[in-house]
Design an enzyme around this catalytic site. Structure first.
Site, PDB file in Angstrom:
ATOM      1  N   ALA A  24      42.105  56.118  34.764  1.00  0.00           N
ATOM      2  CA  ALA A  24      41.317  56.775  34.166  1.00  0.00           C
ATOM      3  C   ALA A  24      41.110  56.758  33.055  1.00  0.00           C
ATOM      4  CB  ALA A  24      41.604  58.125  34.782  1.00  0.00           C
ATOM      5  N   ARG A  26      39.822  54.391  31.242  1.00  0.00           N
ATOM      6  CA  ARG A  26      38.451  53.663  30.834  1.00  0.00           C
ATOM      7  C   ARG A  26      37.624  53.386  32.174  1.00  0.00           C
ATOM      8  NH1 ARG A  26      40.332  48.027  30.758  1.00  0.00           N
ATOM      9  NH2 ARG A  26      42.305  47.957  31.165  1.00  0.00           N
ATOM     10  N   VAL A  75      50.901  52.034  39.106  1.00  0.00           N
ATOM     11  CA  VAL A  75      50.753  52.360  40.336  1.00  0.00           C
ATOM     12  C   VAL A  75      51.332  51.275  41.320  1.00  0.00           C
ATOM     13  CG1 VAL A  75      48.733  53.807  39.865  1.00  0.00           C
ATOM     14  CG2 VAL A  75      48.224  51.156  40.570  1.00  0.00           C
ATOM     15  N   ASN A 101      41.849  54.330  41.939  1.00  0.00           N
ATOM     16  CA  ASN A 101      40.715  53.591  41.153  1.00  0.00           C
ATOM     17  C   ASN A 101      41.118  52.579  40.423  1.00  0.00           C
ATOM     18  OD1 ASN A 101      38.026  53.192  39.663  1.00  0.00           O
ATOM     19  ND2 ASN A 101      39.672  53.675  38.038  1.00  0.00           N
ATOM     20  N   SER A 153      35.423  47.315  46.902  1.00  0.00           N
ATOM     21  CA  SER A 153      34.389  46.278  46.085  1.00  0.00           C
ATOM     22  C   SER A 153      33.624  45.789  47.250  1.00  0.00           C
ATOM     23  CB  SER A 153      34.956  45.494  45.092  1.00  0.00           C
ATOM     24  OG  SER A 153      34.349  44.556  44.796  1.00  0.00           O
ATOM     25  N   TYR A 166      41.418  39.149  44.605  1.00  0.00           N
ATOM     26  CA  TYR A 166      40.845  40.205  44.655  1.00  0.00           C
ATOM     27  C   TYR A 166      40.229  40.916  46.034  1.00  0.00           C
ATOM     28  CZ  TYR A 166      37.656  43.979  42.453  1.00  0.00           C
ATOM     29  OH  TYR A 166      36.917  44.952  42.056  1.00  0.00           O
ATOM     30  N   ALA A 168      40.593  39.870  49.094  1.00  0.00           N
ATOM     31  CA  ALA A 168      41.867  40.165  50.049  1.00  0.00           C
ATOM     32  C   ALA A 168      42.344  41.599  49.598  1.00  0.00           C
ATOM     33  CB  ALA A 168      42.941  39.292  50.141  1.00  0.00           C
ATOM     34  N   LYS A 170      40.752  44.071  48.235  1.00  0.00           N
ATOM     35  CA  LYS A 170      39.782  44.899  48.408  1.00  0.00           C
ATOM     36  C   LYS A 170      39.504  45.470  49.961  1.00  0.00           C
ATOM     37  CE  LYS A 170      39.343  46.584  44.184  1.00  0.00           C
ATOM     38  NZ  LYS A 170      39.768  47.863  43.729  1.00  0.00           N
ATOM     39  N   ILE A 199      29.370  46.743  38.059  1.00  0.00           N
ATOM     40  CA  ILE A 199      29.316  47.813  37.431  1.00  0.00           C
ATOM     41  C   ILE A 199      29.601  47.499  35.830  1.00  0.00           C
ATOM     42  CG2 ILE A 199      29.981  50.216  37.155  1.00  0.00           C
ATOM     43  CD1 ILE A 199      28.499  49.969  39.678  1.00  0.00           C
TER      44      ILE A 199
HETATM   45  P1  NAP Z   1      38.388  48.561  33.942  1.00  0.00           P
HETATM   46  O1  NAP Z   1      37.376  49.117  32.956  1.00  0.00           O
HETATM   47  O2  NAP Z   1      39.242  47.224  33.794  1.00  0.00           O
HETATM   48  O3  NAP Z   1      39.769  49.685  34.020  1.00  0.00           O
HETATM   49  C1  NAP Z   1      40.743  49.522  34.839  1.00  0.00           C
HETATM   50  C2  NAP Z   1      41.514  50.760  34.949  1.00  0.00           C
HETATM   51  O4  NAP Z   1      42.582  50.627  35.842  1.00  0.00           O
HETATM   52  C3  NAP Z   1      42.038  51.094  33.685  1.00  0.00           C
HETATM   53  O5  NAP Z   1      42.392  52.386  33.443  1.00  0.00           O
HETATM   54  C4  NAP Z   1      43.783  50.579  33.867  1.00  0.00           C
HETATM   55  O6  NAP Z   1      44.649  51.222  32.994  1.00  0.00           O
HETATM   56  C5  NAP Z   1      44.112  50.809  35.077  1.00  0.00           C
HETATM   57  N1  NAP Z   1      45.052  50.175  35.714  1.00  0.00           N
HETATM   58  C6  NAP Z   1      45.182  48.633  35.869  1.00  0.00           C
HETATM   59  N2  NAP Z   1      46.362  48.339  36.397  1.00  0.00           N
HETATM   60  C7  NAP Z   1      47.210  49.518  36.607  1.00  0.00           C
HETATM   61  C8  NAP Z   1      48.076  49.799  36.956  1.00  0.00           C
HETATM   62  N3  NAP Z   1      49.342  48.917  37.502  1.00  0.00           N
HETATM   63  N4  NAP Z   1      48.528  51.021  37.151  1.00  0.00           N
HETATM   64  C9  NAP Z   1      47.797  52.269  36.578  1.00  0.00           C
HETATM   65  N5  NAP Z   1      46.605  51.735  36.339  1.00  0.00           N
HETATM   66  C10 NAP Z   1      46.226  50.805  36.041  1.00  0.00           C
HETATM   67  O7  NAP Z   1      38.194  48.640  35.448  1.00  0.00           O
HETATM   68  P2  NAP Z   1      36.748  49.086  36.211  1.00  0.00           P
HETATM   69  O8  NAP Z   1      35.621  48.248  36.195  1.00  0.00           O
HETATM   70  O9  NAP Z   1      36.696  50.793  35.656  1.00  0.00           O
HETATM   71  O10 NAP Z   1      37.317  49.346  37.651  1.00  0.00           O
HETATM   72  C11 NAP Z   1      37.803  50.446  38.298  1.00  0.00           C
HETATM   73  C12 NAP Z   1      38.024  50.004  39.994  1.00  0.00           C
HETATM   74  O11 NAP Z   1      36.924  49.787  40.370  1.00  0.00           O
HETATM   75  C13 NAP Z   1      38.675  48.926  40.067  1.00  0.00           C
HETATM   76  O12 NAP Z   1      39.833  49.408  41.380  1.00  0.00           O
HETATM   77  C14 NAP Z   1      37.842  47.843  40.482  1.00  0.00           C
HETATM   78  O13 NAP Z   1      38.394  46.844  41.297  1.00  0.00           O
HETATM   79  C15 NAP Z   1      36.589  48.696  41.043  1.00  0.00           C
HETATM   80  N6  NAP Z   1      35.704  47.947  41.005  1.00  0.00           N
HETATM   81  C16 NAP Z   1      34.872  47.714  39.652  1.00  0.00           C
HETATM   82  C17 NAP Z   1      33.910  46.841  39.864  1.00  0.00           C
HETATM   83  C18 NAP Z   1      33.006  46.685  38.356  1.00  0.00           C
HETATM   84  O14 NAP Z   1      32.015  45.807  38.475  1.00  0.00           O
HETATM   85  N7  NAP Z   1      33.421  47.198  37.381  1.00  0.00           N
HETATM   86  C19 NAP Z   1      33.281  46.344  40.958  1.00  0.00           C
HETATM   87  C20 NAP Z   1      33.982  46.778  42.178  1.00  0.00           C
HETATM   88  C21 NAP Z   1      35.143  47.478  42.376  1.00  0.00           C
HETATM   89  P3  NAP Z   1      45.195  50.774  31.399  1.00  0.00           P
HETATM   90  O15 NAP Z   1      43.704  50.876  30.778  1.00  0.00           O
HETATM   91  O16 NAP Z   1      46.016  51.764  30.964  1.00  0.00           O
HETATM   92  O17 NAP Z   1      45.387  49.521  31.610  1.00  0.00           O
END
Ligand code: NAP
Length: 258
Positions: A24, A26, A75, A101, A153, A166, A168, A170, A199
């Site tokens: 959470a 970002r 996590v 998330n 996703s 990725y 796999a 999801k 997004i």
């Molecule tokens: P993002 O901006 O890269 O942010 C990722 C977040 O996950 C950050 O808060 C990060 O924390 C945290 N994180 C990563 N590895 C972690 C770990 N091992 N333990 C705890 N926290 C961890 O990504 P986002 O675009 O917001 O994506 C959020 C979710 O939506 C993800 O599951 C992603 O696969 C999914 N999603 C995103 C999109 C898209 O287009 N953006 C599309 C489909 C699905 P730190 O900042 O502390 O590293």
């Protein structure tokens, strides 16, 4: 059991609820934490490395009159997750909503993908989701209810060249969601997945213009979504309005996966 007397129409309020949102600091997770706090939930903000940014989210929520605390936890680590959930319970006393998330990408063609990149993505996205459900479900059973929302996703629904790891992970999240939904339904716990399309976050900011143009051409609504589009779907699935919905995958993707 559902109390049919309690059906009173639309109710998105999360007042009095405690929500745990992983990743959470970002992007989508940040938007979900803020949207749930705006509906009255106290929020446990999880991050892995971005402490300063997680603290910014806490300050934003508090400035708007809400309550939030930050919790560092990777996590993908089973034992560390157990402690994380225990810490949340020590601070907040209960957990009503869990949003799994946290997620990463390490894209590359299948034939060139390293074992490390495969494992890292599966461990964070899929095992991380399992870990948090594993240690939260018992508490929700004690509380006789709860809502779990897992971030899948469109890649997990459709597959995507260059994202074997990725996609796999999801697709795994979707199977995990449906299995957990079946196991926990009789305990009053709903488990659903949201499958975002493209997004605007840091995750997609790194894509080349060519890849972005190719993606947009596959989105019937012709544009990337915003983190708030996902946050509003998450608020709905966490609310009483969604009490009879479980085991579903809600695509929030401008029509991409229809
Ligand atoms: P993002 O901006 O890269 O942010 C990722 C977040 O996950 C950050 O808060 C990060 O924390 C945290 N994180 C990563 N590895 C972690 C770990 N091992 N333990 C705890 N926290 C961890 O990504 P986002 O675009 O917001 O994506 C959020 C979710 O939506 C993800 O599951 C992603 O696969 C999914 N999603 C995103 C999109 C898209 O287009 N953006 C599309 C489909 C699905 P730190 O900042 O502390 O590293």
């Amino acid at each position: 059991m559902l109390d049919n007397q309690a059906v009173t129409g639309k109710n998105l309020s999360l007042a009095g609820k405690v929500a745990v949102v992983t990743g959470a600091s970002r992007g989508i997770g940040r938007a979900i934490a803020c949207a749930m706090a705006a509906e009255g939930a106290a929020v446990a903000i999880n991050y892995n490395g971005s402490e300063a940014r997680a603290l910014e989210v806490k300050q934003e929520i508090e400035a708007a009159g809400g309550r939030a605390e930050v919790f560092q936890c990777n996590v993908s680590d089973f034992a560390v997750c157990e402690n994380f959930i225990k810490e949340v319970l020590t601070v907040f006393g209960k957990i009503d909503i869990l949003v799994n998330n946290a997620g990463i990408t390490k894209d590359g063609l299948l034939m060139k993908m390293s074992e490390e990149d495969y494992d890292a993505v599966l461990n964070t996205n899929l095992k991380g989701t399992f870990n948090c459900i594993r240690f939260t479900a018992r508490q929700m059973i004690r509380q006789k209810g709860g809502h779990i929302i897992n971030m899948a996703s469109v890649s997990g629904v459709l597959g995507n060249a260059g994202q074997a790891n990725y996609a796999a992970s999801k697709a795994g999240v979707i199977g995990l969601t449906k299995s957990a939904a079946r196991e926990l339904a009789s305990r009053g716990i709903t488990v659903n997945a949201i499958a975002p399309g493209f997004i605007n976050t840091e995750m997609t900011a790194v894509l080349s213009d060519k890849v972005k143009e190719g993606a947009v051409s596959q989105i019937p609504m012709g544009t990337f979504g915003e983190p708030e589009d996902i946050a509003q779907a998450a608020v709905f699935l966490a609310s009483d309005s969604a009490r009879y919905i479980t085991g579903q995958v809600l695509c929030v993707d401008g029509g991409m996966a229809m």
